[in-house]
Design a protein around this motif. Sequence first.
Motif, PDB file in Angstrom:
ATOM      1  N   UNK A 166      26.565  44.339  52.649  1.00  0.00           N
ATOM      2  CA  UNK A 166      27.517  43.477  51.960  1.00  0.00           C
ATOM      3  C   UNK A 166      28.603  42.982  52.890  1.00  0.00           C
ATOM      4  N   UNK A 167      29.013  43.807  53.852  1.00  0.00           N
ATOM      5  CA  UNK A 167      30.122  43.446  54.721  1.00  0.00           C
ATOM      6  C   UNK A 167      29.737  42.537  55.871  1.00  0.00           C
ATOM      7  N   UNK A 168      28.484  42.132  55.945  1.00  0.00           N
ATOM      8  CA  UNK A 168      28.045  41.300  57.066  1.00  0.00           C
ATOM      9  C   UNK A 168      28.668  39.908  56.979  1.00  0.00           C
ATOM     10  N   UNK A 169      29.178  39.429  58.084  1.00  0.00           N
ATOM     11  CA  UNK A 169      29.778  38.095  58.128  1.00  0.00           C
ATOM     12  C   UNK A 169      28.671  37.044  58.134  1.00  0.00           C
TER      13      UNK A 169
ATOM     14  N   UNK B  71      36.436  43.292  43.815  1.00  0.00           N
ATOM     15  CA  UNK B  71      37.111  44.443  44.427  1.00  0.00           C
ATOM     16  C   UNK B  71      37.128  44.329  45.944  1.00  0.00           C
ATOM     17  N   UNK B  72      36.376  43.368  46.470  1.00  0.00           N
ATOM     18  CA  UNK B  72      36.280  43.188  47.911  1.00  0.00           C
ATOM     19  C   UNK B  72      36.645  41.753  48.293  1.00  0.00           C
ATOM     20  N   UNK B  73      36.802  41.536  49.592  1.00  0.00           N
ATOM     21  CA  UNK B  73      37.292  40.242  50.082  1.00  0.00           C
ATOM     22  C   UNK B  73      36.171  39.272  50.442  1.00  0.00           C
ATOM     23  N   UNK B  74      36.569  38.002  50.487  1.00  0.00           N
ATOM     24  CA  UNK B  74      35.764  36.951  51.081  1.00  0.00           C
ATOM     25  C   UNK B  74      36.703  36.093  51.910  1.00  0.00           C
ATOM     26  N   UNK B  75      36.127  35.391  52.878  1.00  0.00           N
ATOM     27  CA  UNK B  75      36.884  34.447  53.697  1.00  0.00           C
ATOM     28  C   UNK B  75      36.169  33.106  53.606  1.00  0.00           C
TER      29      UNK B  75
ATOM     30  N   UNK C 172      31.633  37.414  53.220  1.00  0.00           N
ATOM     31  CA  UNK C 172      31.566  37.788  51.807  1.00  0.00           C
ATOM     32  C   UNK C 172      31.202  39.250  51.721  1.00  0.00           C
ATOM     33  N   UNK C 173      32.072  40.066  51.162  1.00  0.00           N
ATOM     34  CA  UNK C 173      31.857  41.509  51.132  1.00  0.00           C
ATOM     35  C   UNK C 173      31.338  42.024  49.787  1.00  0.00           C
ATOM     36  N   UNK C 174      31.361  41.198  48.772  1.00  0.00           N
ATOM     37  CA  UNK C 174      30.827  41.588  47.467  1.00  0.00           C
ATOM     38  C   UNK C 174      29.292  41.604  47.526  1.00  0.00           C
ATOM     39  N   UNK C 175      28.635  42.128  46.492  1.00  0.00           N
ATOM     40  CA  UNK C 175      27.167  42.077  46.478  1.00  0.00           C
ATOM     41  C   UNK C 175      26.665  40.634  46.574  1.00  0.00           C
TER      42      UNK C 175
ATOM     43  N   UNK D 166      27.271  30.484  37.254  1.00  0.00           N
ATOM     44  CA  UNK D 166      26.785  31.374  36.200  1.00  0.00           C
ATOM     45  C   UNK D 166      26.558  32.763  36.776  1.00  0.00           C
ATOM     46  N   UNK D 167      27.151  33.756  36.147  1.00  0.00           N
ATOM     47  CA  UNK D 167      26.992  35.133  36.597  1.00  0.00           C
ATOM     48  C   UNK D 167      27.932  35.534  37.719  1.00  0.00           C
ATOM     49  N   UNK D 168      28.778  34.607  38.172  1.00  0.00           N
ATOM     50  CA  UNK D 168      29.728  34.912  39.254  1.00  0.00           C
ATOM     51  C   UNK D 168      31.053  34.196  38.986  1.00  0.00           C
ATOM     52  N   UNK D 169      31.565  34.408  37.790  1.00  0.00           N
ATOM     53  CA  UNK D 169      32.810  33.757  37.386  1.00  0.00           C
ATOM     54  C   UNK D 169      33.969  34.136  38.298  1.00  0.00           C
ATOM     55  N   UNK D 170      34.039  35.393  38.701  1.00  0.00           N
ATOM     56  CA  UNK D 170      35.144  35.817  39.564  1.00  0.00           C
ATOM     57  C   UNK D 170      35.089  35.121  40.922  1.00  0.00           C
ATOM     58  N   UNK D 171      33.898  34.880  41.436  1.00  0.00           N
ATOM     59  CA  UNK D 171      33.759  34.140  42.690  1.00  0.00           C
ATOM     60  C   UNK D 171      34.235  32.711  42.501  1.00  0.00           C
ATOM     61  N   UNK D 172      33.825  32.082  41.401  1.00  0.00           N
ATOM     62  CA  UNK D 172      34.262  30.710  41.108  1.00  0.00           C
ATOM     63  C   UNK D 172      35.778  30.628  41.066  1.00  0.00           C
ATOM     64  N   UNK D 173      36.389  31.550  40.353  1.00  0.00           N
ATOM     65  CA  UNK D 173      37.858  31.565  40.242  1.00  0.00           C
ATOM     66  C   UNK D 173      38.514  31.768  41.597  1.00  0.00           C
ATOM     67  N   UNK D 174      37.988  32.709  42.368  1.00  0.00           N
ATOM     68  CA  UNK D 174      38.590  33.027  43.673  1.00  0.00           C
ATOM     69  C   UNK D 174      38.530  31.821  44.612  1.00  0.00           C
ATOM     70  N   UNK D 175      37.403  31.110  44.634  1.00  0.00           N
ATOM     71  CA  UNK D 175      37.273  29.963  45.521  1.00  0.00           C
ATOM     72  C   UNK D 175      38.199  28.839  45.079  1.00  0.00           C
TER      73      UNK D 175
END
Length: 189
Positions: A24-27, A99-103, A122-125, A157-166
């Motif tokens: 998950x932590x791979x850049x 719970x984890x970061x993205x850049x 992206x460090x999330x699943x 769809x299925x990644x609402x938190x990612x959508x919000x974060x971006x």
Amino acid sequence: MPAWPSVGRVLLVAGVAGSCWPRWGAAQRTQGEALRLAFPPPVAVERRTAFLSEADLAKAKALAGDEAEVTSRVVTYYVGVKDGRPVGAAYFDRHRVRTLDEVVMIVVVPGDRIERVELVEFREPPEYRAPAGWLEQFGGRKLDRDLSLRGSVAAITGATLTSRAVVRSLRRVLALHQVIAPFGQSPPR
């Protein structure tokens, strides 16, 4: 009594077992690779730092909106220069998704419009990662009311938190970009 395995076998087993775990932590790409995508040669890249006053920070917060938190008074960004003229500014924004970061790297061109958005880390699943096609919807966008999941931005769809974060990241960066005014235009009033 069983014999203990040799050190070589233990390391081999540990190496194989370790490769089964999700990375998950791979850049996705390095900062340098992302900047070369944004500003391919012969464009030169200049690293710059803006130091915001309290008034600048307040202005950026107001422009970004309530959901896009703007807290740092020090902003590092990169300007692509070709033939002595700026062609774009790249910002790297690190933020929490679940719970984890993205850049993400956000490239803004003259006219204060988004040129591209690239996922750098992206460090999330992986199933919560924003697909490149979804990120393409932001090309040509500017900071306005429609740059929102309640506006014209399609959610993942299925990644609402990612959508919000971006979307929060885009609003934050565009607000900071307007306040910094890296291309020499006057900041918004």
